[in-house]
Design an enzyme around this catalytic site. Structure first.
Site, short mmCIF file in Angstrom:
data_model
loop_
_atom_site.label_atom_id
_atom_site.label_comp_id
_atom_site.label_asym_id
_atom_site.label_seq_id
_atom_site.Cartn_x
_atom_site.Cartn_y
_atom_site.Cartn_z
N SER A 119 -74.95 49.52 -65.01
CA SER A 119 -75.26 48.23 -65.98
C SER A 119 -76.91 47.91 -65.70
O SER A 119 -76.74 46.14 -66.39
CB SER A 119 -74.89 46.84 -65.03
OG SER A 119 -74.75 47.17 -63.62
N HIS A 140 -72.57 50.45 -73.00
CA HIS A 140 -72.36 50.07 -71.56
C HIS A 140 -71.65 48.94 -72.31
O HIS A 140 -71.85 48.22 -72.87
CB HIS A 140 -74.00 48.81 -71.28
CG HIS A 140 -73.62 48.23 -70.36
ND1 HIS A 140 -74.67 46.52 -69.80
CD2 HIS A 140 -72.63 48.03 -69.08
CE1 HIS A 140 -73.84 46.13 -69.14
NE2 HIS A 140 -72.98 46.61 -68.52
N GLU A 152 -73.38 47.65 -74.89
CA GLU A 152 -74.61 47.81 -75.18
C GLU A 152 -75.47 49.38 -75.37
O GLU A 152 -74.90 50.11 -74.62
CB GLU A 152 -75.03 47.21 -73.89
CG GLU A 152 -76.54 46.07 -73.94
CD GLU A 152 -76.80 45.91 -72.92
OE1 GLU A 152 -76.62 45.68 -71.52
OE2 GLU A 152 -77.80 45.01 -73.28
N ASN A 190 -77.15 42.35 -69.06
CA ASN A 190 -77.96 41.47 -67.75
C ASN A 190 -78.80 41.78 -67.48
O ASN A 190 -79.10 40.61 -66.25
CB ASN A 190 -77.38 43.10 -66.71
CG ASN A 190 -75.90 42.87 -66.41
OD1 ASN A 190 -74.46 42.54 -67.06
ND2 ASN A 190 -75.92 44.35 -66.68
N1 CAA Z 1 -57.40 43.45 -69.11
C1 CAA Z 1 -57.09 43.76 -69.75
N2 CAA Z 1 -57.31 42.45 -70.55
C2 CAA Z 1 -56.73 41.47 -70.01
C3 CAA Z 1 -57.63 41.13 -69.01
C4 CAA Z 1 -58.20 42.56 -68.19
N3 CAA Z 1 -58.78 42.69 -66.69
N4 CAA Z 1 -58.04 40.25 -68.15
C5 CAA Z 1 -57.15 39.29 -69.21
N5 CAA Z 1 -56.80 40.03 -70.20
C6 CAA Z 1 -56.03 39.66 -71.71
C7 CAA Z 1 -55.22 39.21 -71.25
O1 CAA Z 1 -54.15 39.63 -71.12
C8 CAA Z 1 -54.97 37.66 -72.69
O2 CAA Z 1 -54.70 38.83 -73.58
P1 CAA Z 1 -53.55 37.72 -74.84
O3 CAA Z 1 -55.19 37.64 -76.25
O4 CAA Z 1 -52.96 39.03 -75.74
O5 CAA Z 1 -52.49 37.07 -74.27
C9 CAA Z 1 -56.70 37.75 -72.85
O6 CAA Z 1 -57.62 38.55 -72.19
C10 CAA Z 1 -57.02 36.46 -72.25
O7 CAA Z 1 -56.27 36.58 -70.92
P2 CAA Z 1 -56.48 34.93 -70.19
O8 CAA Z 1 -55.23 34.32 -71.24
O9 CAA Z 1 -55.81 34.90 -68.95
O10 CAA Z 1 -57.38 34.49 -69.96
P3 CAA Z 1 -58.71 33.45 -70.28
O11 CAA Z 1 -58.25 33.10 -72.25
O12 CAA Z 1 -59.38 32.92 -69.58
O13 CAA Z 1 -59.05 35.31 -70.83
C11 CAA Z 1 -61.46 36.08 -69.69
C12 CAA Z 1 -59.31 35.82 -69.44
C13 CAA Z 1 -60.57 37.44 -71.34
C14 CAA Z 1 -61.41 37.58 -68.77
C15 CAA Z 1 -62.20 35.50 -69.92
O14 CAA Z 1 -62.01 34.08 -69.22
C16 CAA Z 1 -63.45 35.47 -70.50
O15 CAA Z 1 -63.78 36.10 -71.54
N6 CAA Z 1 -64.75 35.32 -69.57
C17 CAA Z 1 -65.77 36.13 -69.49
C18 CAA Z 1 -65.44 37.49 -69.45
C19 CAA Z 1 -67.41 38.31 -69.30
O16 CAA Z 1 -68.88 37.24 -69.26
N7 CAA Z 1 -67.28 39.32 -68.51
C20 CAA Z 1 -68.67 39.90 -69.47
C21 CAA Z 1 -69.43 40.16 -67.43
S1 CAA Z 1 -70.42 41.14 -67.45
C22 CAA Z 1 -70.32 42.78 -67.66
O17 CAA Z 1 -69.29 43.40 -68.22
C23 CAA Z 1 -71.13 43.75 -67.56
C24 CAA Z 1 -72.16 43.97 -66.66
O18 CAA Z 1 -72.38 45.43 -66.22
C25 CAA Z 1 -71.77 43.28 -64.81
#
Ligand code: CAA
Length: 282
Positions: A119, A140, A152, A190
């Site tokens: 990351s 990434h 990325e 990030n």
């Molecule tokens: N694995 C697989 N699928 C998942 C999951 C997981 N861990 N978490 C949620 N899902 C799926 C659910 O099953 C659901 O699928 P369907 O549409 O088929 O029903 C869908 O995602 C939506 O989930 P929820 O309805 O439970 O909840 P939500 O609408 O709040 O979505 C979320 C959850 C996708 C995590 C959303 O909150 C989100 O987009 N959050 C932000 C995530 C983000 O910013 N990620 C980047 C992090 S930074 C990074 O990764 C880089 C780094 O280097 C640090």
């Protein structure tokens, strides 16, 4: 080069998510970890998500079996010898990643591409651990990998155009949209995301708001799908701290200093969802 066998080093939340999308796209996957128990846990998570997708009617039970049938697990890194393209998704520690790349360089065939899901660690530094820096690249993924559309793609200073194109095309094969970033600390994602999360932790530290109010402001005021503190718990507070340290170290700019409260949580072993305690309890 036609990628047929895709290696994933590390079976944690990023590694098993990457293995899932690669197997879903039709590739044979080898997922390794330091112990078979860890790798089994990663595979169990893939199975859990695929089963939910079957329940939701998104895929058939046959699809699920076929995808799972394409994922082999191992505790022996030497099995990566079969892979044409490897992505390393181990813990965000430079010494660990350096050792993995030194080993992969010995183990993998001369044409294999070695990518890293780091990351924030510079790709050039990782590539310098190998004798094939032109075949080393950053790939990434975002968490949760099966859901998030972005990859990325980061070129190191020596990455060849061929390696870049292959990685770009593979990201699209996985159903993702790639974006190119240059090799500077934190790349794009990030460099922007983590200072925001760190600032949210400062707001908590300074008593500007409660964890709920800070997250509500960003969710409802900025339409973020989740608040920055809840997102930090999802990413892992140790990973958040490691990224802030890399930004601080890389730019020597005080705007990237990690919040002392973030450090305190990590020292206490409160790492977010994975330890069931972070800014929230799980
Ligand atoms: N694995 C697989 N699928 C998942 C999951 C997981 N861990 N978490 C949620 N899902 C799926 C659910 O099953 C659901 O699928 P369907 O549409 O088929 O029903 C869908 O995602 C939506 O989930 P929820 O309805 O439970 O909840 P939500 O609408 O709040 O979505 C979320 C959850 C996708 C995590 C959303 O909150 C989100 O987009 N959050 C932000 C995530 C983000 O910013 N990620 C980047 C992090 S930074 C990074 O990764 C880089 C780094 O280097 C640090």
């Amino acid at each position: 080069m036609d990628v047929k066998t895709f290696g994933v080093v590390g079976s944690g939340q990023m590694g098993n998510g990457i293995a899932q999308v690669a197997a879903t796209s039709g590739l044979n996957v080898i997922m390794s970890d330091i112990s078979l128990d860890f790798a089994k846990k990663g595979l169990a998570n893939i199975e859990k998500i695929l089963s939910k997708n079957v329940e939701k009617g998104k895929i058939s039970a046959e699809d699920k079996d076929a995808i799972l049938g394409r994922v082999a697990i191992t505790e022996d890194l030497k099995d990566m010898a079969k892979a044409d393209f490897v992505v390393e998704a181990a813990t965000e520690r430079e010494d660990l990643k350096f050792k993995i790349f030194q080993d992969l360089d010995e183990i993998c065939g001369p044409d294999a591409i070695l990518s890293t899901n780091t990351s924030s660690i510079p790709i050039g530094r990782i590539a310098a651990q190998t004798k094939r820096p032109e075949k080393v690249i950053g790939m990434h993924f975002m968490n949760p990998v099966p859901v998030m559309k972005l990859v990325e793609v980061i070129r190191g200073i020596a990455t060849s155009d061929e390696t870049f194109k292959l990685t770009w095309d593979l990201s699209e094969k996985f159903g993702k949209t790639p974006a190119e970033a240059a090799d500077y600390p934190g790349f794009i994602a990030n460099r922007i995301l983590l200072p925001m999360i760190n600032e949210a932790v400062y707001c908590l530290y300074h008593g500007v708001g409660t964890r709920e109010d800070i997250d509500t402001v960003m969710k409802l005021g900025m339409n973020h799908p989740m608040g920055p503190l809840a997102l930090a718990d999802l990413i892992g507070l140790d990973t958040c701290l490691a990224i802030m340290e890399t930004l601080y170290e890389g730019f020597k700019d005080s705007k990237y200093r990690p919040c002392p409260l973030l450090r305190k949580y990590v020292e206490a072993g409160w790492l977010g969802r994975k330890t069931k305690k972070g800014f929230y309890d799980y």
